[in-house]
Write an enzyme that holds these catalytic residues in place. Structure first.
Site, PDB file in Angstrom:
ATOM      1  N   ASP A 128      -3.618  -4.205   1.769  1.00 59.63           N
ATOM      2  CA  ASP A 128      -4.480  -3.415   2.651  1.00 59.63           C
ATOM      3  C   ASP A 128      -5.848  -3.289   1.992  1.00 59.63           C
ATOM      4  OD1 ASP A 128      -5.695  -1.592   4.362  1.00 59.63           O
ATOM      5  OD2 ASP A 128      -3.900  -0.331   4.543  1.00 59.63           O
ATOM      6  N   ARG A 130      -8.571  -2.163   3.443  1.00 58.85           N
ATOM      7  CA  ARG A 130      -9.430  -1.181   4.099  1.00 58.85           C
ATOM      8  C   ARG A 130      -9.959  -0.157   3.102  1.00 58.85           C
ATOM      9  NH1 ARG A 130      -5.610   0.698   8.882  1.00 58.85           N
ATOM     10  NH2 ARG A 130      -4.130   0.497   7.160  1.00 58.85           N
TER      11      ARG A 130
END
Length: 198
Positions: A128, A130
């Site tokens: 991930d 992000r």
């Protein structure tokens, strides 16, 4: 330091009948055009506002893809905030941060048997990518420092806390199961430690 750049009234939701306000910002990561959607004032009991950080998902949000539950989570949040007020932070970081084209490549790998995380890893990306620093900046620009966060994802909780946002309550979204997304949801639970009940 981020600040509100512009704000405009509009209507949203599945029937485009929910009143809200759309905000843009200065001072975010260069090249990122994140926005906030603000719904009516929170409940009169002065609780911290509901907040959801929703990462853009073209395939789910727009095309209602069978591969994920993003569009359903977005609709659930909008309907909840129509009743209770809140702030939806719509973050332009497609595919857990790998971008749209790479996400399509990951879809191909998922069709060949990899789960969503394994596919990203196979393409050379982390689980991930992000970054929720801009989300914290947006909340600070709105003078919001204490929230009730709508999420199933522990990464979002930890990242916001690390940026100085106080989370008084975590509210999980429902499990939106449909033909084609069960393995995706199971991977989110087993690998991503999402708080989902299937």
């Amino acid at each position: 330091m981020a600040e509100v750049r512009a704000r405009v009234d509009f209507k949203v939701g599945p029937k485009s009948n929910i009143e809200a306000e759309l905000l843009s910002f200065n001072g975010l990561t260069p090249g990122k055009e994140h926005v906030a959607v603000i719904f009516k004032s929170a409940d009169s009991n002065n609780e911290p506002p509901l907040v959801r950080m929703h990462s853009e998902c073209l395939t789910g949000d727009v095309f209602h893809s069978s591969r994920c539950d993003c569009g359903e989570q977005l609709d659930e949040t909008i309907l909840k905030m129509d009743k209770n007020g809140g702030v939806l932070l719509y973050l332009r970081q497609e595919g857990r941060g790998i971008g749209l084209y790479n996400k399509i490549d990951a879809y191909k790998l998922q069709s060949e048997g990899l789960n969503t995380y394994e596919a990203n890893n196979h393409l050379g990306f982390g689980d991930d990518l992000r970054d929720f620093a801009d989300a914290a900046k947006m909340l600070n620009a709105l003078n919001i420092h204490k929230i009730r966060l709508i999420t199933n994802n522990p990464k979002k909780i930890n990242d916001l806390k690390d940026k100085g946002i106080e989370i008084t309550e975590v509210i999980n979204t429902l499990a939106h199961i449909k033909s084609g997304n069960e393995d995706y949801l199971k991977a989110k639970i087993s690998h991503g430690k999402h708080k989902l009940k299937l």
